[in-house]
Design a protein around this motif. Structure first.
Motif, PDB file in Angstrom:
ATOM      1  N   LEU A 249       0.838  -1.209   0.000  1.00  0.00           N
ATOM      2  CA  LEU A 249       0.000   0.000   0.000  1.00  0.00           C
ATOM      3  C   LEU A 249       0.873   1.260   0.000  1.00  0.00           C
ATOM      4  N   LYS A 250       0.234   2.430  -0.120  1.00  0.00           N
ATOM      5  CA  LYS A 250       1.028   3.647  -0.387  1.00  0.00           C
ATOM      6  C   LYS A 250       1.902   4.090   0.781  1.00  0.00           C
ATOM      7  N   ASP A 251       1.646   3.580   1.991  1.00  0.00           N
ATOM      8  CA  ASP A 251       2.520   3.917   3.120  1.00  0.00           C
ATOM      9  C   ASP A 251       3.650   2.894   3.278  1.00  0.00           C
ATOM     10  N   GLY A 252       3.730   1.963   2.320  1.00  0.00           N
ATOM     11  CA  GLY A 252       4.805   0.974   2.360  1.00  0.00           C
ATOM     12  C   GLY A 252       4.436  -0.305   3.094  1.00  0.00           C
ATOM     13  N   SER A 253       3.249  -0.312   3.699  1.00  0.00           N
ATOM     14  CA  SER A 253       2.810  -1.514   4.404  1.00  0.00           C
ATOM     15  C   SER A 253       2.505  -2.639   3.397  1.00  0.00           C
ATOM     16  N   ILE A 254       2.850  -3.852   3.775  1.00  0.00           N
ATOM     17  CA  ILE A 254       2.549  -5.001   2.917  1.00  0.00           C
ATOM     18  C   ILE A 254       1.617  -5.943   3.664  1.00  0.00           C
ATOM     19  N   LYS A 255       0.489  -6.288   3.021  1.00  0.00           N
ATOM     20  CA  LYS A 255      -0.444  -7.256   3.605  1.00  0.00           C
ATOM     21  C   LYS A 255      -0.368  -8.557   2.799  1.00  0.00           C
ATOM     22  N   ALA A 256      -0.429  -9.664   3.516  1.00  0.00           N
ATOM     23  CA  ALA A 256      -0.374 -10.964   2.838  1.00  0.00           C
ATOM     24  C   ALA A 256      -1.518 -11.838   3.323  1.00  0.00           C
ATOM     25  N   GLN A 257      -1.927 -12.781   2.527  1.00  0.00           N
ATOM     26  CA  GLN A 257      -2.870 -13.801   2.985  1.00  0.00           C
ATOM     27  C   GLN A 257      -2.135 -15.131   2.946  1.00  0.00           C
ATOM     28  N   LEU A 258      -2.222 -15.877   4.031  1.00  0.00           N
ATOM     29  CA  LEU A 258      -1.539 -17.165   4.135  1.00  0.00           C
ATOM     30  C   LEU A 258      -2.569 -18.271   4.289  1.00  0.00           C
ATOM     31  N   GLY A 259      -2.200 -19.450   3.866  1.00  0.00           N
ATOM     32  CA  GLY A 259      -3.113 -20.566   4.049  1.00  0.00           C
ATOM     33  C   GLY A 259      -2.499 -21.854   3.543  1.00  0.00           C
ATOM     34  N   ARG A 260      -3.224 -22.945   3.776  1.00  0.00           N
ATOM     35  CA  ARG A 260      -2.805 -24.227   3.211  1.00  0.00           C
ATOM     36  C   ARG A 260      -3.109 -24.215   1.718  1.00  0.00           C
ATOM     37  N   THR A 261      -2.545 -25.187   0.994  1.00  0.00           N
ATOM     38  CA  THR A 261      -2.846 -25.253  -0.435  1.00  0.00           C
ATOM     39  C   THR A 261      -4.135 -26.049  -0.617  1.00  0.00           C
ATOM     40  N   ASP A 262      -5.248 -25.374  -0.399  1.00  0.00           N
ATOM     41  CA  ASP A 262      -6.556 -26.006  -0.489  1.00  0.00           C
ATOM     42  C   ASP A 262      -7.509 -25.006  -1.143  1.00  0.00           C
TER      43      ASP A 262
END
Ligand code: NAD
Ligand code: MG
Length: 384
Positions: A249-262
């Protein structure tokens, strides 16, 4: 109750979608199921889920399905026109587009045209005609919720965000040949390519993962879904397939989504959005996560990824040409008529030979798809 149509219910995504339906009987009702030619499985699914109608695209299978379901209050249709039209029914709230390849375009297009929400697995639709698809969705107030795991991850990261996205990181497992040398790549067989290290999927997408064409298509898919410029989309090889994608995002923050491979997770989320529904599926364990690697993809070893960026930058009907040539080349590879390393060469040569249309209409896409398939077939024949 959300009333859903599952297009491609006999495929890998379709079968998993029905597992999701089975675990949410209070929330989901199946109105329509469709298949290409697997009449046996379609009939079995129809008996279990009791939809309002089924469509078998292969007209030769019509009487088999009709006779098998004669005792049930289920309408049976056949053929590709019926498949494209069935999505317009007023008793459908959401269409899961899970047909593979260009064949999914007419039904997805019609679903959006009739204002239905679309849970989109069929990425080829956006690769081929992203401009028309997005325009049609907007004009008809029809939401598109991504099912592809990377795009679902980005979509989930963007919930609650207002500002523009700076960039996205699309993660890629790298497929079964990530650490192969060029020489080893020349010798790989169909069976080698069908062994994906982290996901179990239909044959076509599994080959696309091995060539990294899949990631190339996903770059184009992301451009359309999230209205991004090519330079805002970065691919990162992440062999663990735990981080499904990230948004910066524009403030440099990075969001991720994690999960199993399902895939049931992104499928369930597309059905439940904006809610989340409970799931008893196994949880991701941090023991699996001691090492998370991220590195740049090797586009020399995997030219399909570079071809996707080239097609996206050229625009017009070029991504449609790329997709059509790829469908023909993958089919040839699966039938042992093409060696793996020739696959990108067929795509590049078809892109070179086909004429350019800057602002294609729906019919232009139809004709481009036909002509590009013919050209690719000829190129493969000449190579043999
Ligand atoms: P699959 O080959 O397992 O299933 C494809 C389905 O489409 C089947 O039900 C088949 O009957 C139907 N179909 C095929 N050709 C057709 C035609 N000409 N007319 C009508 N129906 C036809 O494929 P899949 O792996 O389930 O993938 C489906 C789509 O979802 C693809 O676009 C793929 O890229 C995308 N996707 C799949 C996964 C996955 O994990 N399998 C993940 C992300 C995206
Ligand atoms: Mg994906």
């Amino acid at each position: 109750m959300k009333r859903i149509a599952i297009l491609g219910s006999t495929g890998s995504i379709g079968i998993q979608a029905l597992e999701v339906v089975r675990s949410h009987p209070e929330q989901l009702e199946v109105i329509c199921l469709t298949a290409n030619s697997n009449a046996e499985l379609l009939m079995e699914q129809a008996k279990t889920f009791n939809p309002d109608c089924v469509v078998i695209a292969d007209e030769e299978k019509y009487t088999i399905v009709r006779d098998a379901l004669a005792q049930y209050p289920i309408k049976v249709y056949a053929g590709s026109d019926a498949l494209a039209q069935v999505v317009e029914q007023s008793n459908i709230d959401m269409v899961l587009a899970a047909i593979v390849g260009y064949a999914g375009l007419p039904s997805t297009f019609n679903a959006l045209k009739s204002g239905k929400a679309v849970a989109l697995a069929n990425k080829e639709t956006l690769v081929v005609a992203g401009d028309l698809i997005i325009k049609t969705a907007r004009e008809n107030n029809a939401p598109i919720i991504p099912v592809d795991s990377e795009h679902s991850a980005i979509f989930q990261c963007l919930v609650g965000e207002y500002g523009p996205v700076e960039k996205i990181y699309l993660t890629a497992s790298g497929g079964p040949f990530l650490n192969h040398t060029q020489n080893q790549l020349r010798l790989v067989t169909k069976d080698d390519a069908l062994k994906h290290p982290s996901w179990v999927m239909g044959e076509k997408i599994t080959i696309d993962c091995a060539s990294m064409m899949n990631k190339g298509f996903e770059v184009i898919e992301a451009k359309w879904l999230f209205d991004l410029k090519p330079e805002q989309i970065e691919v990162l090889v992440h062999p663990q397939s735990i981080v499904h994608s990230m948004v910066q995002l524009k403030d440099g923050s990075i969001k991720a989504q994690l999960g199993r491979t399902d895939m049931k997770l992104p499928i369930r989320y597309a059905f439940s959005f904006p809610e989340r529904w409970e799931s008893g599926d196994k949880r991701l364990s941090f023991d699996d996560m001691r090492l998370l690697e991220f590195r740049q993809p090797d586009t020399e070893k995997f030219p399909c990824l570079a071809l996707a960026y080239e097609a996206m930058n050229k625009g017009g009907n070029v991504p449609c040409i790329l997709n059509a040539a790829n469908e023909i080349a993958v089919e040839a590879f699966l039938n042992n008529r093409l060696v793996f390393t020739m696959l990108p060469k067929v795509l590049a040569a078809t892109m070179e030979k086909h004429h350019f249309i800057a602002n294609p209409t729906f019919d232009d896409y139809l004709n481009t798809n036909k002509e590009a398939r013919r050209i690719a077939t000829e190129i493969i024949r000449a190579m043999a």
